[in-house]
Every structure is written in structure tokens, then in C-alpha cells.
Write an enzyme that holds these catalytic residues in place. Sequence first.
Site, PDB file in Angstrom:
ATOM      1  N   CYS A 156       0.818  -1.228   0.000  1.00  0.00           N
ATOM      2  CA  CYS A 156       0.000   0.000   0.000  1.00  0.00           C
ATOM      3  C   CYS A 156       0.846   1.269   0.000  1.00  0.00           C
ATOM      4  O   CYS A 156       0.347   2.348  -0.310  1.00  0.00           O
ATOM      5  CB  CYS A 156      -0.949   0.003   1.196  1.00  0.00           C
ATOM      6  SG  CYS A 156      -2.233  -1.233   1.049  1.00  0.00           S
TER       7      CYS A 156
HETATM    8  N1  COA Z   1     -19.716  -8.200  10.093  1.00  0.00           N
HETATM    9  C1  COA Z   1     -20.077  -8.285  11.387  1.00  0.00           C
HETATM   10  N2  COA Z   1     -19.230  -8.548  12.398  1.00  0.00           N
HETATM   11  C2  COA Z   1     -17.945  -8.758  12.061  1.00  0.00           C
HETATM   12  C3  COA Z   1     -17.488  -8.696  10.725  1.00  0.00           C
HETATM   13  C4  COA Z   1     -18.435  -8.400   9.721  1.00  0.00           C
HETATM   14  N3  COA Z   1     -18.097  -8.316   8.443  1.00  0.00           N
HETATM   15  N4  COA Z   1     -16.158  -8.928  10.694  1.00  0.00           N
HETATM   16  C5  COA Z   1     -15.788  -9.138  11.974  1.00  0.00           C
HETATM   17  N5  COA Z   1     -16.872  -9.048  12.796  1.00  0.00           N
HETATM   18  C6  COA Z   1     -16.902  -9.233  14.263  1.00  0.00           C
HETATM   19  C7  COA Z   1     -15.769 -10.113  14.752  1.00  0.00           C
HETATM   20  O1  COA Z   1     -16.100 -11.462  14.682  1.00  0.00           O
HETATM   21  C8  COA Z   1     -15.594  -9.615  16.170  1.00  0.00           C
HETATM   22  O2  COA Z   1     -16.595 -10.198  16.958  1.00  0.00           O
HETATM   23  P1  COA Z   1     -16.278 -10.628  18.487  1.00  0.00           P
HETATM   24  O3  COA Z   1     -15.958  -9.328  19.205  1.00  0.00           O
HETATM   25  O4  COA Z   1     -17.558 -11.263  18.928  1.00  0.00           O
HETATM   26  O5  COA Z   1     -15.112 -11.566  18.423  1.00  0.00           O
HETATM   27  C9  COA Z   1     -15.917  -8.128  16.078  1.00  0.00           C
HETATM   28  O6  COA Z   1     -16.715  -7.973  14.896  1.00  0.00           O
HETATM   29  C10 COA Z   1     -14.685  -7.273  15.997  1.00  0.00           C
HETATM   30  O7  COA Z   1     -13.830  -7.784  14.950  1.00  0.00           O
HETATM   31  P2  COA Z   1     -12.407  -7.200  14.639  1.00  0.00           P
HETATM   32  O8  COA Z   1     -11.808  -7.948  13.493  1.00  0.00           O
HETATM   33  O9  COA Z   1     -11.623  -7.126  15.901  1.00  0.00           O
HETATM   34  O10 COA Z   1     -12.829  -5.740  14.146  1.00  0.00           O
HETATM   35  P3  COA Z   1     -12.012  -4.395  14.124  1.00  0.00           P
HETATM   36  O11 COA Z   1     -12.708  -3.394  14.918  1.00  0.00           O
HETATM   37  O12 COA Z   1     -10.560  -4.605  14.369  1.00  0.00           O
HETATM   38  O13 COA Z   1     -12.156  -3.964  12.588  1.00  0.00           O
HETATM   39  C11 COA Z   1     -10.817  -3.931  10.591  1.00  0.00           C
HETATM   40  C12 COA Z   1     -11.642  -4.785  11.574  1.00  0.00           C
HETATM   41  C13 COA Z   1     -10.204  -4.865   9.556  1.00  0.00           C
HETATM   42  C14 COA Z   1     -11.769  -2.949   9.909  1.00  0.00           C
HETATM   43  C15 COA Z   1      -9.735  -3.127  11.352  1.00  0.00           C
HETATM   44  O14 COA Z   1      -9.040  -3.974  12.224  1.00  0.00           O
HETATM   45  C16 COA Z   1      -8.735  -2.474  10.429  1.00  0.00           C
HETATM   46  O15 COA Z   1      -9.079  -1.762   9.503  1.00  0.00           O
HETATM   47  N6  COA Z   1      -7.444  -2.635  10.753  1.00  0.00           N
HETATM   48  C17 COA Z   1      -6.374  -2.034   9.969  1.00  0.00           C
HETATM   49  C18 COA Z   1      -6.206  -2.836   8.760  1.00  0.00           C
HETATM   50  C19 COA Z   1      -5.319  -2.185   7.756  1.00  0.00           C
HETATM   51  O16 COA Z   1      -5.081  -1.011   7.751  1.00  0.00           O
HETATM   52  N7  COA Z   1      -4.846  -2.989   6.881  1.00  0.00           N
HETATM   53  C20 COA Z   1      -4.020  -2.487   5.846  1.00  0.00           C
HETATM   54  C21 COA Z   1      -4.414  -3.234   4.649  1.00  0.00           C
HETATM   55  S1  COA Z   1      -3.494  -2.622   3.373  1.00  0.00           S
END
Ligand code: COA
Length: 373
Positions: A156
Site C-alpha cells: 500500500c
Molecule cells: N460483520 C459483522 N461482524 C464482524 C465482521 C463483519 N463483516 N467482521 C468481523 N466481525 C466481528 C468479529 O467477529 C468480532 O466479533 P467478536 O468481538 O464477537 O469476536 C468483532 O466484529 C470485531 O472484529 P475485529 O476484526 O476485531 O474488528 P475491528 O474493529 O478490528 O475492525 C478492521 C476490523 C479490519 C476494519 C480493522 O481492524 C482495520 O481496519 N485494521 C487495519 C487494517 C489495515 O489497515 N490494513 C491495511 C491493509 S493494506
Amino acid sequence: MKTPVITGSGLYTPPQSISNEDLVACYNQYVERYNGEHAAEIEAGQVQALAPSSVEFIYKASGIRSRHVVDREGVLDLDFMRPRIEMRGEDQPSLMCEMGMAASRQALERAGRTPADVDLVIVACSNMQRPYPAIAVEIQHYLGCGGFAYDMNVACASAAFGIQAGVDAVRAGSARAALVVSPEICSGHLNWRNRDCHFIFGDAATAVLIEPSDRAGSGTRFEVLGTRMQTQFSNNIRNNFGFLNACEVPQRAWDDVLFHQEGRKVFKEVVPLASELMLGHLDSLGVSPQSVRRFWLHQANLNMNQLIARKVLGRDPDVTEAPVILDEYANTSSAGSVIAFHKYHDDLQPGDVGVLCAFGAGYSAGSVVIKRI
Ligand code: COA
């Protein structure tokens, strides 16, 4: 030594897009079908039931509302769930080349230049359609540029690293004008069947033209005050796709050659990496963070960008200071920060300073500090 100046930018946006509502409806149908087909194993505790996705979660966790894609129908086809891309003959330009050319033409037009003025093309992006010949050489050929071209991949952060390479070449005189192109077909490496990440990516292409100040045209110009790049190894964002996949024994699972990440860890570790990189870079240039008019940040997660901007500014940014495009585009990998720059720079006045900062897998992060002239 020449003074490098950004003289034009371009953006190609695929016409098709998918809203969170349409995406979640498709994913949840897939879940229902999967759970139905595996009902007996789920009942016996041999298979884990899949949980549905939610529109509310996606927006709250990421700030994404929709994404542009090269093929909506394929992604939303329950039996396919990925873009359908027509195979092209070797005598036709590739899709990445076509998208990159559209963005490049716009950047050249804005700079009042033609392809003949360009003698370096760098394609800087996360995923190349093939190993060789380089997509950059293909773009150089079909656009009609001279000189030389090469591909580079720093995930990225690629566009920032590409701009640094272009800036260095222009400064040293090894290129007269460098075009840095970032075509991203992220929909092709996204696992649309994975609830944790099926909402993350979108497709787009960007281009930036860099020229020496003594021959820059009269359009909107930004002097490059400095560039600073940093990398630090991490497995928290990974894609194992590669030419050895077919040789590996045993064979990898199908989803191991697609994007996967530990989102929480990435969030926690990349926020300090990117904010400290910018703070150190601005300090070395004698620019106070509070005097920076705009931050064009990589667009992966809205909460992450707000936190990074807060750490740099010492207060919450307003929407004009750190503009957001991921609500419409989602994460377009290397194209994201350049899309933000492309859409939100015309109002800056001569003397105004901005920072383009991209970050991602590797980890990798790059800061480009520019001043409107
Ligand atoms: N719909 C509903 N619930 C979902 C879900 C979806 N699509 N995906 C995950 N969940 C749930 C999980 O199961 C978890 O449930 P639990 O608390 O019962 O275990 C909860 O939501 C939180 O999940 P989590 O993965 O910890 O969410 P988050 O707040 O960390 O958000 C991202 C996820 C990916 C949006 C976030 O972590 C992120 O953007 N991180 C940075 C990633 C990044 O910059 N990557 C670079 C790529 S180039």
C-alpha cells in the site's frame, strides 16, 4: 541538482460499484447456503458455522460505504464471488495497463504535457497482473513515452516509494519527467468469502507526473520538499501468491494465496509507525505539524486515519485537513493516498504545505512533503 515538482495527477475510477448493502446481502446468502449444505457437520461439531456480515459493522469499523470494482456481477455472483476478467491475447493491452493509461493521460493533460515528454514510467502498486514484461514497459509502449520503465511493489505504500524514486531520478537528471502509476485491481486478491475482510478493498488507478522546476508548466504545481521511507518486517498483512505456488508440496489452501491480515494488530502497530515517520520527517525539514494544511493519508480505515492525524497534529483533524475518500472507494491499496491528493489539492494556496503519507504491508510507510508554488 534539479528541484523536483509534481505537475499533474490523474485518477481512473471503474464505473461499476458495490454498496455495503449489496455486498452484505450477497455474503449473507453465501453464509446461508454454506451453513445449509454443511448442516450435518455443523450439528456434529465437525465444521464451524459461518456468521453473517453486517452493514452497520462495516461502516463503524472502517468508514467504508461502497467500493468501485472492475466487475460487479462476478463479485456478486454467489457461485463465483470474484471479478470476471476476460482473458486477453498477448497483442492486446492488459487491464492494468489500460487503467494505468487512463490515469496517466489525465495527469499529463493537467500538466500540459504529452507522453513524448516522459522518459521514465514507474508502475508502483501492490499486485502486478503478471511478472513480466513489466506493466510499466507496457504502459510506456502503449502511451508512447520514451526512456525506460520498471515495476516496483511496496504494497500500500508503493505510490510514496514510487514518487521517491521518480523524484530522485528527476533531481539527479537521470530522467526529464517521471510518471508514477498505481493501477490496483484489489478485487482480484480479496477473499470475498471471508467475513473479516470481504468489505475492505476496491479498484482504481492513479498517476502522478514529476518534472524539474525549470521546465514545469503553469498548472497546479507542488515542489517536493522531501521524501522519507521506512520498512519493518511483519506478517500481519500477507498474500502468499507467487510463482512457486504450483511447485509447493503440499499445496497451499486456496485462500492462502489471497490477501489476509490480523486487522487489530495492523491498526495498533501501523498507527505509531506512520505518525512517527511523519513527525520525524517534518521536524527534519523544519516544518511544524500544525502548519501543514493537508494530510493525504493512505485510505484503509477511517478510525486509523483520524488517530494518525491526531497524533501528528496534537488535536482532532477536521475533514479538510485529512480528507477521506475511502467511504466511496474503500481501500484501493497504493492508489488511496494519491486519490485523496488528486481530489483535494486545488484549493491550496502558494506556500501551503501538505504531506502525502502511505502505509501498509511489509510493514512499509512513506512520507512525501510538498509545497504549493
Ligand atoms: N460483520 C459483522 N461482524 C464482524 C465482521 C463483519 N463483516 N467482521 C468481523 N466481525 C466481528 C468479529 O467477529 C468480532 O466479533 P467478536 O468481538 O464477537 O469476536 C468483532 O466484529 C470485531 O472484529 P475485529 O476484526 O476485531 O474488528 P475491528 O474493529 O478490528 O475492525 C478492521 C476490523 C479490519 C476494519 C480493522 O481492524 C482495520 O481496519 N485494521 C487495519 C487494517 C489495515 O489497515 N490494513 C491495511 C491493509 S493494506
